[in-house]
Design a protein around this motif. Structure first.
Motif, PDB file in Angstrom:
ATOM      1  N   VAL A   9       0.858  -1.190   0.000  1.00  0.00           N
ATOM      2  CA  VAL A   9       0.000   0.000   0.000  1.00  0.00           C
ATOM      3  C   VAL A   9       0.893   1.239   0.000  1.00  0.00           C
ATOM      4  N   ARG A  10       0.742   2.075  -0.995  1.00  0.00           N
ATOM      5  CA  ARG A  10       1.643   3.196  -1.232  1.00  0.00           C
ATOM      6  C   ARG A  10       1.815   4.139  -0.040  1.00  0.00           C
ATOM      7  N   VAL A  11       0.774   4.585   0.569  1.00  0.00           N
ATOM      8  CA  VAL A  11       0.859   5.591   1.632  1.00  0.00           C
ATOM      9  C   VAL A  11       1.463   5.010   2.918  1.00  0.00           C
ATOM     10  N   LEU A  12       1.348   3.701   3.109  1.00  0.00           N
ATOM     11  CA  LEU A  12       1.750   3.077   4.368  1.00  0.00           C
ATOM     12  C   LEU A  12       3.128   2.417   4.329  1.00  0.00           C
ATOM     13  N   GLU A  13       3.777   2.427   3.198  1.00  0.00           N
ATOM     14  CA  GLU A  13       4.998   1.635   3.023  1.00  0.00           C
ATOM     15  C   GLU A  13       6.129   1.956   4.002  1.00  0.00           C
ATOM     16  N   HIS A  14       6.219   3.181   4.495  1.00  0.00           N
ATOM     17  CA  HIS A  14       7.339   3.559   5.370  1.00  0.00           C
ATOM     18  C   HIS A  14       6.951   3.618   6.844  1.00  0.00           C
ATOM     19  N   LEU A  15       5.749   3.208   7.171  1.00  0.00           N
ATOM     20  CA  LEU A  15       5.282   3.246   8.553  1.00  0.00           C
ATOM     21  C   LEU A  15       5.545   1.915   9.239  1.00  0.00           C
ATOM     22  N   SER A  16       5.403   1.888  10.553  1.00  0.00           N
ATOM     23  CA  SER A  16       5.651   0.656  11.299  1.00  0.00           C
ATOM     24  C   SER A  16       4.584  -0.382  10.972  1.00  0.00           C
ATOM     25  N   TYR A  17       4.934  -1.632  11.171  1.00  0.00           N
ATOM     26  CA  TYR A  17       4.035  -2.747  10.873  1.00  0.00           C
ATOM     27  C   TYR A  17       2.749  -2.657  11.693  1.00  0.00           C
ATOM     28  N   GLU A  18       2.876  -2.360  12.968  1.00  0.00           N
ATOM     29  CA  GLU A  18       1.704  -2.267  13.848  1.00  0.00           C
ATOM     30  C   GLU A  18       0.763  -1.151  13.371  1.00  0.00           C
ATOM     31  N   TYR A  19       1.336  -0.020  12.965  1.00  0.00           N
ATOM     32  CA  TYR A  19       0.525   1.090  12.471  1.00  0.00           C
ATOM     33  C   TYR A  19      -0.174   0.702  11.162  1.00  0.00           C
TER      34      TYR A  19
END
Length: 185
Positions: free
Chosen positions: A72-82
Motif C-alpha cells: 500500500v503506497r501511503v503506508l509503506e514507510h510506517l511501522s508494521y503495527e501502524y
C-alpha cells in the motif's frame, strides 16, 4: 522436507509478487481487497490444525503479511503495527488466537457442544471477579502437549473477561472478542 509454513510462505510470496507486478494501483482499497481475497485465506485456512508450532515458522508467515502491507503506497514507510491498525487487520498471531477462540466457543456453547464435552473440562471457580466460565488447565510432562489446540486455547480463554466468554451467540462472541483483541497490545 520443507515444513508446511515454508511451503505456504513460498506460495503466498509468489501471489504477492504477481499482485505487485500486475496491479498498477497501490491504493489501500485495491490492495486490501486483493490481499483479503487472494492471500489471507491461505494464511488462515485450517490454521488450528496445521498451525505453526515454532517461533521461526510463525515469524516466517508474519513476514509475508508485513510484505503485503508494505505494498500500500501511503503506508509503506510506517511501522508494521501502524499499518495493521490502518488497514483494520490483526497480526497473524492474533488471527490464530481469534480462530482458536471461535472454535473453542463452538465446542463449548454452539454447534459442536456435544463433541466439546470431551475436549474441555470446566474448572470449578467461585471467584466473582473473573470470568465465570473457566476451563481446567492440564499438566503435562512434555512441552509439545502445551501446543495442542485443546491446551493452548484454555489459558487464553481463561484470560478474557466475563462479558466475552458469556456471550449467547457466535455473532455476539465475535464482536466482543474483536473488541477485546483490539485492546490487547
Amino acid at each position: 522436507m520443507p515444513t508446511e509454513s515454508i511451503t505456504v510462505s513460498t506460495d503466498i510470496n509468489r501471489s504477492l509478487g504477481c499482485i505487485k507486478r500486475s496491479v498498477a494501483s497501490r491504493l489501500r482499497k485495491v490492495i486490501l481487497s486483493l490481499y483479503s481475497a487472494l492471500v489471507r485465506p491461505h494464511l488462515e485456512y485450517c490454521i488450528q490444525l496445521w498451525g505453526p508450532q515454532h517461533k521461526k515458522d510463525m515469524d516466517l508467515l508474519e513476514r509475508v503479511q508485513r510484505r503485503a502491507t508494505k505494498i500500500v503506497r501511503v503506508l509503506e514507510h510506517l511501522s508494521y503495527e501502524y499499518r495493521l491498525r490502518e488497514l483494520g487487520l490483526f497480526s497473524l498471531e492474533k488471527s490464530r488466537l481469534w480462530g482458536d477462540l471461535i472454535a473453542a466457543f463452538q465446542y463449548l456453547k454452539e454447534a459442536y457442544k456435544k463433541d466439546g464435552e470431551g475436549l474441555f473440562t470446566r474448572a470449578c471457580s467461585y471467584k466473582t471477579r473473573s470470568n465465570g466460565f473457566k476451563l481446567k488447565e492440564g499438566r503435562f510432562r512434555l512441552d509439545i502437549r502445551k501446543k495442542f489446540f485443546t491446551m493452548r486455547v484454555v489459558r487464553q480463554w481463561n484470560r478474557f473477561p466475563r462479558e466475552v466468554v458469556d456471550a449467547l451467540s457466535l455473532e455476539v462472541f465475535k464482536a466482543r472478542l474483536h473488541q477485546a483483541l483490539s485492546n490487547l497490545v
